[in-house]
Each structure stands twice: as structure tokens, then as C-alpha cells.
Design an enzyme around this catalytic site. Sequence first.
Site, short mmCIF file in Angstrom:
data_model
loop_
_atom_site.label_atom_id
_atom_site.label_comp_id
_atom_site.label_asym_id
_atom_site.label_seq_id
_atom_site.Cartn_x
_atom_site.Cartn_y
_atom_site.Cartn_z
N LYS A 34 -4.39 18.92 -11.26
CA LYS A 34 -4.07 19.44 -12.58
C LYS A 34 -4.83 20.74 -12.85
O LYS A 34 -4.28 21.71 -13.38
CB LYS A 34 -4.41 18.40 -13.65
CG LYS A 34 -3.45 17.22 -13.66
CD LYS A 34 -3.94 16.16 -14.61
CE LYS A 34 -2.93 15.01 -14.70
NZ LYS A 34 -3.48 13.89 -15.49
N GLY A 54 -0.71 3.42 7.41
CA GLY A 54 -0.84 2.69 8.66
C GLY A 54 -0.19 1.32 8.70
O GLY A 54 -0.51 0.52 9.58
N PRO A 102 2.47 4.86 1.11
CA PRO A 102 3.10 5.26 2.37
C PRO A 102 2.12 6.04 3.25
O PRO A 102 1.25 6.73 2.74
CB PRO A 102 4.23 6.20 1.91
CG PRO A 102 4.32 6.10 0.44
CD PRO A 102 3.07 5.47 -0.06
N GLY A 140 0.80 -1.22 0.00
CA GLY A 140 0.00 0.00 0.00
C GLY A 140 0.82 1.26 0.00
O GLY A 140 2.05 1.23 0.12
N SER A 170 -2.09 10.26 -19.64
CA SER A 170 -2.94 11.43 -19.43
C SER A 170 -2.55 12.56 -20.36
O SER A 170 -3.20 13.59 -20.39
CB SER A 170 -2.86 11.87 -17.98
OG SER A 170 -1.59 12.39 -17.74
P1 ADP Z 1 3.17 3.41 6.77
O1 ADP Z 1 3.88 2.40 7.57
O2 ADP Z 1 2.01 2.85 6.00
O3 ADP Z 1 4.04 4.25 5.91
P2 ADP Z 1 2.60 4.53 9.35
O4 ADP Z 1 1.93 3.39 9.99
O5 ADP Z 1 4.02 4.77 9.69
O6 ADP Z 1 2.46 4.43 7.76
O7 ADP Z 1 1.75 5.84 9.64
C1 ADP Z 1 2.32 7.01 10.14
C2 ADP Z 1 1.40 7.69 11.12
O8 ADP Z 1 0.22 8.12 10.47
C3 ADP Z 1 0.91 6.75 12.21
O9 ADP Z 1 1.80 6.75 13.28
C4 ADP Z 1 -0.42 7.36 12.59
O10 ADP Z 1 -0.23 8.47 13.44
C5 ADP Z 1 -0.93 7.87 11.26
N1 ADP Z 1 -1.74 6.87 10.58
C6 ADP Z 1 -1.45 6.27 9.40
N2 ADP Z 1 -2.42 5.42 9.05
C7 ADP Z 1 -3.35 5.47 10.01
C8 ADP Z 1 -4.61 4.82 10.21
N3 ADP Z 1 -5.10 3.94 9.32
N4 ADP Z 1 -5.31 5.12 11.33
C9 ADP Z 1 -4.84 6.01 12.21
N5 ADP Z 1 -3.68 6.66 12.08
C10 ADP Z 1 -2.92 6.41 10.99
#
Ligand code: ADP
Length: 638
Positions: free
Chosen positions: A563, A72, A69, A67, A520
Site C-alpha cells: 500500500k 509446496g 498457492p 494453504g 482496512s
Molecule cells: P502448490 O501445490 O502449493 O500450489 P507447488 O507444490 O506446485 O505448490 O509448488 C510449485 C513449485 O514451487 C514447486 O515445484 C517447487 O519448485 C516450488 N516450491 C513450492 N513450495 C516449496 C517448498 N516448500 N520448498 C521447495 N520448493 C517449493
Amino acid sequence: DLGSDVEIDAEIDEEIAEEHLLGGLQIDSTDDIEVPDRLVDQVIGQEHARDVVMKAAKQRRHVMMIGSPGTGKSMLAKAMSELLPKEELQDVLVYHNPDDGNNPKVRTVPSGKGEQIVDAHKEEARKRNQMRSFLMWIIIAVVLGYSLLVVSNILLGILAAGIIYLAFRYGSRGSDSMIPNLLVNNADEKSAPFEDATGAHAGALLGDVRHDPFQSGGMETPSHDRVEAGAIHKANKGVLFVDEINTLDIRSQQKLMTAIQEGEFSITGQSERSSGAMVQTEPVPTDFIMIAAGNLDAMENMHPALRSRIKGYGYEVYMDDTIEDTPEMRRKYARFVAQEVAKDGRLPAFSEEAIEEVILTARRRAGRKGHLTLELRNLGGLVRVSGDIARGEDAERVTRDHVLQAKGRSRSIEQQLADDYIERRKDYELQVADGYQVGRVNGLAVMGEDSGIMLPVMAEVTPSQGPGQVIATGQLQEMAEEAVQNVSAIIKKFSDEDITEKDIHIQFVQTGQQGVDGDSASITVATAVISALENVGVDQNLAMTGSLSVRGDVLPVGGVTHKIEAAAKSGCDTVIIPKANEQDVMIEDEYKEMVEIIPVEHISEVLDIALEGEPEKDSLVDRLKSITGSALEKTGEG
Ligand code: ADP
């Protein structure tokens, strides 16, 4: 019992919930919202991924998360570690091996025991040393007494005492090697370990043995004391999280796989020429659950055996980028703001209006009607910047105005670059020119994930010596060829000119930045080529985006909102977008008055709008319209 069911414990007005931005939540500020204790309950959306994580935690299965970045992935991995039983945690000790100093022994004990054992050994060593020095001073006293009284040679006595002293000091070094090295200590852990090994080098991932500059001569640090645990060992009985899994070098991926398979992995020095490389411990337990993460690309580039290992013994899940915008979900987003405020710990509470503005932003960033963005790391960034601005003003609450200011500041790098780029081009007057120009069309592209940029395309058609060629600048060759190929079928049908006998030069003015996506731009390229071929001018106050089918239908593209905003910022007054993208338009109010948005279904409409209103054009458009009946009917209806 799933996190998704955790409702917000505050007053909800059901009657107004549907329309209300906070989903009917009656609150003054984020202070009125309770934040759940467990991380898994704090996760917003990602229902599928969360269910999988909870199941995988019970069954001890590995998980592959794919997924965008900031949606979560690491949060869920951490949440999983909180769900694992704490009772199983272990400490790991490394002991000197008297038979082979380069092959230290490894012992595993229940967590908390490790410290006790080391303390006991230290106490023993201390006592032993005490005894030794007591003994030493007695012997020295006897020798000194003897030399003074019997031999009457004090110098000889001092010499002998010195030798005895050194012999004892030297001898006592050996007793240090009896104290084990506490490699993994879980004594104070409140939950199972969570180790993030994203981007870790081999030593940090797999463990290492430090180099010893004094390899012999009694000065050396015993080898067991130089052993260091890697993330795979620290994650024992917990979770090992590796994002961007494909960036891990293949050898490390292979070793990771071995660790997963065997459940244990010896530690050896990672740098070949170091003395640590001679040392290899007995196997150290690596009984972790692996959560590997990345984007789709990452999966393709990851070691196939490792991937099939995870797939075969675990789960693969996709993270959602957006979620349906319902009153319940908006209440969760309000809770998200409260969570981020609590997590930071220094930010003032958000007022009701400030929360509403964050939710509006989530809506806008979704880029999809009726949805909210789940790229919550960025949204969390907005919360923090807003809070910092409020703090800077010593404000008691974060207001809507603070959030609006923050939106200006928390632009992504790409957005800042794009804005800067537009600014610079304004200086050079590369921007919108008034009037009409042959062969030049303002295209639109997305830069990064959340910013648009205007990208003029120039086409020129020249007679060819041999078979006609498409010539484009730089790495855009492939995309230009494809775009021309798509339009050539259309052009062939209506134009008297045979483009197979011509060279078509296509230039993307001032590119140099990546992220231009080919599809596009295809109506842009088509329009530019037709304009050049027929020598008809194109409206320079207009920008366009859209993909093209061989039949001339204009197909939907991504990032229309960004855009359109880029076109407005660049000074255009009209933007052509695919009709199928009409519902994705969520531009900020400030741009609404600046540009007119015209949704189209067929290339003939594009030409109708873009080309100079001369007799040639009319016949051109007429001819074009006659090509595809179906598209025309649709146009007639719409
Ligand atoms: P990833 O690992 O997908 O890059 P992270 O888990 O590190 O993303 O997310 C970074 C921060 O963003 C988390 O610590 C949280 O504060 C917030 N966050 C990201 N996704 C969620 C979610 N689905 N629900 C709640 N907070 C989220």
C-alpha cells in the site's frame, strides 16, 4: 532422517552466519551447492506438513492440505509417492467377456507382468492368424484347382475363392478380441504413481469407455479395448492429488468417495448417449492415498462427507506462508535457488550476489518482520526469469543485476494491472491533487496478493427525509455501512450534527476491480465522513490505511508495504498506517525518499494530520481527543 535435517554440504562460517545473507555459506555460485535426490528433502520449511506426509505415507492415510498457492502442496504430494513402496505396484488388464461383451473382465497382476501377458496374447494371435491364412491359401488353391481341372469354370472358382477369402478375414477379427487391453501399466515406473487430478473432468478422473461409431456389423472395436483408465485407477497404490477440491462437481466428489471407500471402481462411459455408456467393467482397483488441497474456502465448499472421510481416516494440515528468517533457513533458500536451477536444467549458475538478492526478495515478500516468504512458486518464477535474462545475454553466471531486471519483469498480473491502472489514472489526473478537498480521502487497498492501489473515497452528507441512510456504490454497500457504523459512535460523541438524521453517500472513486478489503478502509471512510460533516478539507497529498475500533483506536491491516508503495507511485508524500503495522514495513529503497510514513494509534491523530489546519479542525480534534481517554494516554506516551 527428516528432510529438514538435510544440511548443506558446503563451508559455513559460523562467526558471520547471523548477519550474513547466505547464513555464513561460503560459496561462489549455486554450482557449489548440492541438491538432495529425494523430493521430500528438497522441501523448504513446511515442517509440520512434511512430518504429516511422511507419517501418512507409512500408515497409508489420506491428507487434506490447506494453504496458499505455490507453497509446496503438490510438491509434497509428489514427494509422498516417492516414499511409498514400489514393490506393491500392479498392472491392470481388461479382457473381453465372451458371456457379456458389455461387461469386460478385469485382472490385476504384479507390475511388469501386464506387458508380458499382452505380448504373449499378441504372439498367440499372430500364430493363429498365420495358421489361418496358411489354411486359407491351401483351401483357395484347392478350390481354384478343382474349378479349373474338374468343373472347367475359372470364373466360378475365382468367385468361390473370393468368398473364402472374405470369410477368413471376417472371422479373424474375432481373434483380436482375445488380446487384453493393458489399462494400467507400471512396468517402467521408478516410484509409486503420482496422479494430479486437479480440474479433471469426470472421464479423466473416473475412467471412460470410448464411443464406437460402428456399434454392430462386425466392424466394431470390442468394448474392452475402448476402456480407458481414470486418475483414480492410475493412482492405484500411489497418490491421487486434487487441488482446488471444491471445484470438482459434487457427483464426481461422491464417486471419488465411493472409490476411496471400496478401494475399487468400475469403469463406464461417461457421456450418456454414447455407446460407451452401455459398457461397464468389473471393478478396477483404486487403492490410492488421496491428498486433497485448497485454500480455506475450498474446505468449506467441499462435499462434507468427503471431507469427514478424509478427516476421519487421515490428517488435515495447514501450510505456512512464511518462515522465521534464521541463518540455517537462509542457507536452505540458497539451496532452493540451486534446486530451481537444477530443475530447469538450462539456466546458468547463480552468483553469490544473485542468490543474496533472491533471499532479500523472499524477506520482502514475507510482509512480516523477521520472516521469509514460503510462496516459493513465485520465487521460483523469479529465479527462472533471472536465469532467462542471463541466458539471453549469453552470460556465464546469473548476476545480481539480472535478478533486479527480472524483478521488474516477473511482476504478478495484479501488480501489472495496478501499475497500469495508476498510469492510466495519471493520464486522467484522477491522481493526487494538491491542496485540500472536503470529503475526499486517498485510501489504500491491496489488489491480488502482492500489489497495492490507491483508492480515493468520497463522502457527502445530505439531510435525510426519513431515518438516515448509508448509500454506497456497487458491491461496496456492505463494507461502507459497516465502516460508517463503526465511526458513527465516535461521531455521535463529538459532533453537533446528528448523523442519524442524515444520508451519507460514500463513493469509491473508480473501483471496478475486486480485492478491496473493507476493514482496512475504515479510517479512510471515517475521515471522509467527518470531513464532509464538518466541512473541513482533507490533505490530498496524503494517503491512509487502517482499521478502526468503535473506540477510535486504529487497528492493524494487511499489505502495508504494498500500500505504501502504491501511495508513493501515485505521488503522495505522506502515508498514515496503524502503529501496530510499523514492523511490517519493508518498502524498497527507491520509495523511502518519496514518502513519509506516519504510524498512528488513534483516529484523532489521523484527523490531526489529514484535516486542514483551521480553527474548526483544532476544536474538532480536541473534541475527538476528549472522547477516549485511554487512546489519548497512549498517544501521549508514544
Ligand atoms: P502448490 O501445490 O502449493 O500450489 P507447488 O507444490 O506446485 O505448490 O509448488 C510449485 C513449485 O514451487 C514447486 O515445484 C517447487 O519448485 C516450488 N516450491 C513450492 N513450495 C516449496 C517448498 N516448500 N520448498 C521447495 N520448493 C517449493
